[in-house]
Enzyme design. Structure first.
Site, PDB file in Angstrom:
ATOM      1  N   ASP A   8      40.038  51.498  38.166  1.00 64.41           N
ATOM      2  CA  ASP A   8      40.227  50.142  38.673  1.00 64.41           C
ATOM      3  C   ASP A   8      41.701  49.830  38.427  1.00 64.41           C
ATOM      4  OD1 ASP A   8      40.406  47.442  39.091  1.00 64.41           O
ATOM      5  OD2 ASP A   8      39.043  46.865  37.479  1.00 64.41           O
ATOM      6  N   LYS A  70      50.935  45.218  42.040  1.00 64.25           N
ATOM      7  CA  LYS A  70      49.870  45.235  43.050  1.00 64.25           C
ATOM      8  C   LYS A  70      50.053  44.110  44.069  1.00 64.25           C
ATOM      9  CE  LYS A  70      44.799  45.374  43.116  1.00 64.25           C
ATOM     10  NZ  LYS A  70      43.640  45.371  42.200  1.00 64.25           N
ATOM     11  N   GLU A 171      36.780  46.832  45.530  1.00 61.32           N
ATOM     12  CA  GLU A 171      36.380  46.436  44.171  1.00 61.32           C
ATOM     13  C   GLU A 171      34.984  45.818  44.129  1.00 61.32           C
ATOM     14  OE1 GLU A 171      39.814  44.154  43.094  1.00 61.32           O
ATOM     15  OE2 GLU A 171      41.054  45.956  42.999  1.00 61.32           O
ATOM     16  N   ASP A 193      34.745  38.151  42.844  1.00 61.83           N
ATOM     17  CA  ASP A 193      35.736  38.877  42.037  1.00 61.83           C
ATOM     18  C   ASP A 193      37.048  38.093  41.994  1.00 61.83           C
ATOM     19  OD1 ASP A 193      37.628  40.585  40.996  1.00 61.83           O
ATOM     20  OD2 ASP A 193      37.166  42.268  42.306  1.00 61.83           O
TER      21      ASP A 193
END
Ligand code: AMP
Length: 627
Positions: A8, A70, A171, A193
């Site tokens: 992850d 990211k 994810e 999420d």
């Protein structure tokens, strides 16, 4: 068969997992933590730090500490999201030659892919240390809402890190896999999420091992960092009101406040009130100033009310795309550290009309799902099938700047769809297909992914040629586009010009750089170890010299002292040769001490005067050890 790891790759933290004997296991890092900060730092000396150690020194080395890469990966510098980041990070973000957002540290440019590769390499090393074997394959997760360029860039990061990324999975899908493994029957679940930088929501149907994503939605620029920034701004404002001093231009103070803000946010998930103390936050001519503030949960919720409200739209859209009502859902899964905030949980309960599931670790569930998918791909886990969807429509630009969708959003992947287009002008000998992703009517408002050119069309009036454009979306959500002139049927010369991302050449170069860095790191470790050995030898030699100098003749004494001077100077050297050379010189010179001791023992009145002497034996040990 070597193991496939699940990673992850988070905005704030990353986590690595592996399946052992069918059971998922989260692998702790060398500090014993189950997640590792996605932070990379470069020291003034040119060393590279990753993870906790990089995060810990962020305050004192803010401009060389790169976090939230990211948020930049696969994005153009002009992207609104990148522009928003400019003020939020303490390092420099620049425009690369190809228009992408790159990171600048001490005049060296780093692509976000390279920074992510360094984090991936760290996660790979954590797994290798635990498994005691080399790891070369991984499944890596990305937010469901990542577009083609962001997925491609993440895959490139894997390549640079020396990992074969078997699959990129979303994810929320990974979280559902982890939740649903081993559960039988039919369930509909929503995965909510909210991580450090992004927000995703997906609706899945789990039917006896078949995981089908029905819809997905989200916001790639909504996450924990935004909450931290609200607290940071509030603290800076309060401080300015109380002291008249603005801390905005002080990167060290800002970094400290940001860290304190995040800590306060965490505390307010379990308490209703917290105090923030930052002594000596800045200095003024009249003395140092300290920051002290009290923050209540209610105020935090007030500061972030609009961020909380922004969670609703994507959830409603995902439900509507899945043609479901909240009452149709069996479970709501929470993923991402931000879902620990009580107000977020309340909002989730309000949107979906039921309380979220308990007992799932929001920080680890995604990595676990990735590890499960890795084992599925290797055939180690059977009876699990993952059917994912593409989060955004894919299409091309047509006359008048319009966007024509070829693969609509929420189509199951992998998939392949074609549409036929024609020319807009007479005798057009070339067509340029502009490939885009997004939901807006006009191309300008969507994300440009690249161009594909087809040359050598025979002369024909406009509207006559039939050009078939085929989009193939693979299981990673990565696109391949082909164009074919149906009339001639001839092979055409096709060229894809990527608007963004890294060329193969650039990636190869970065792989080389990464390897060089690995060599550099290994070399630095060698130098450090050699220096430690030399340090030990200097210490024991000095002690022996102090004790036995009267046994040495003047020339030996001089030679040893000279060798000691050289050795002490070599302690600051950064190359192994100098250190090794000094070690050898000192070791040889120091042997004279032992020789003199034994000679004196043979000649002297008592043989046990210096017998069994510690330093001399230690010295002997050093010499043997080093050879
Ligand atoms: P992730 O990207 O999933 O690692 O999420 C990290 C985000 O969750 C960061 O913004 C953290 O500050 C936030 N977070 C972690 N723990 C808590 C907590 N106890 N309360 C509120 N936010 C948290």
């Amino acid at each position: 068969m070597s193991k496939v790891i699940g990673i992850d790759l988070g905005t704030t933290n990353s986590c690595v997992s592996v399946l052992e004997h069918g059971e998922p296991l989260v692998i702790p890092n060398d500090e014993g933590s189950r997640t590792t900060p996605s932070v990379v730092a470069f020291t003034r000396e040119g060393d590279r730090l990753v993870g906790q150690i990089a995060r810990r020194q962020a305050v004192t080395n803010a401009s060389r500490t790169v976090s939230v890469a990211k948020r930049l990966i696969g994005r153009r510098y002009d992207d609104d999201e990148v522009q928003k980041s400019l003020d939020l990070v303490s390092y420099t973000i620049d425009r690369a030659d190809n228009g992408d957002a790159w990171i600048q540290v001490d005049g060296k440019s780093w692509s976000p892919q390279q920074i992510s590769a360094i984090v991936l390499e760290k996660m790979k090393a954590i797994a290798e240390a635990y498994l005691s074997e080399k790891v070369t394959e991984a499944v890596v997760t990305v937010p469901a809402y990542f577009n083609d360029a962001q997925r491609q860039a993440t895959k490139d990061a894997g390549r640079i890190a020396g990992l074969d990324i078997l699959r990129i999975i979303n994810e929320p899908t990974a979280a559902a896999l982890a939740y649903g493994l081993g559960r039988r029957g039919h369930e509909r679940v929503a995965v909510f999420d909210l991580g450090g930088g992004t927000f995703d929501v997906s609706i899945l149907e789990i039917d006896n091992g078949v995981f089908e994503v029905r819809s997905t939605n989200g916001d790639t620029f909504l996450g924990g960092e935004d909450f931290d920034n609200r607290i940071t701004s509030w603290l800076v404002e309060q401080f300015a009101i109380e002291t008249g001093v603005s801390l905005v231009g002080d990167p060290v103070a800002m970094q400290r406040i940001k860290e304190a803000a995040e800590k306060a946010k965490h505390e307010l998930s379990s308490t209703t009130e917290t105090e923030i103390h930052l002594p000596f936050v800045t200095a003024t001519p009249s003395g140092p100033l300290h920051l002290m503030a009290e923050l209540s949960r209610a105020r935090l919720e007030g500061l972030c009310a609009d961020l909380i409200d922004r969670l609703e739209g994507p959830c409603r859209q995902a439900l509507s795309d899945a043609r479901l009502k909240p009452a149709n859902l069996d479970a709501i899964l929470l993923v991402g550290g931000m879902t620990r905030m009580p107000r977020v949980q309340e909002k989730v309960a309000q949107i979906f009309g039921k309380a979220p599931e308990r007992g799932i670790n929001p920080d680890e569930v995604v990595a676990v799902g990735a590890a499960i998918q890795g084992s599925v791909l290797k055939g180690e886990v059977k009876d699990v099938l993952l059917l994912d969807v593409t989060p955004l429509s894919l299409g091309i630009e047509t006359a008048g700047g319009l966007f024509e969708s070829i693969i609509p959003r929420n189509s199951a992947i992998p998939c392949r769809k074609s549409k036929v287009f024609t020319t807009a002008q007479d005798n057009q000998d070339m067509v340029r297909v502009h490939i885009l992703q997004g939901e807006r009517e006009f191309s300008d408002d969507n994300k440009s992914l690249g161009h594909l050119e087809m040359h050598g069309l025979p002369p024909a009036p406009r509207g006559l040629p039939e050009i078939e454009v085929t989009f193939e979306l693979d299981a990673n959500g990565i696109l391949l586009v082909k164009a074919r002139d149906k009339g001639t049927g001839k092979a055409q010369s096709l060229k894809v010009i990527s608007n963004s991302g890294l060329s193969d050449g650039a990636i190869e170069q970065m792989i080389g750089d990464a390897e060089q860095f690995r060599d550099h790191d290994a070399e630095r470790r060698n130098v450090a170890e050699s220096r430690n050995r030399l340090d030990g030898l200097i210490y024991t030699t000095r002690r022996s010299l102090d004790e036995y100098s009267e046994l040495l003749d003047v020339a030996d004494d001089r030679a040893i002292r000279d060798a000691l001077t050289i050795a002490e100077r070599a302690m600051t050297a950064r190359d192994r040769a100098t250190v090794a050379h000094a070690h050898e010189g000192l070791a040889v010179a120091a042997q004279r001490i032992a020789e003199s001791i034994y000679a004196s023992a043979r000649n002297g009145p008592s043989s046990d005067d210096h017998g069994g002497n510690g330093p001399t034996l230690a010295l002997g040990g050093e010499l043997v050890d080093d050879e």
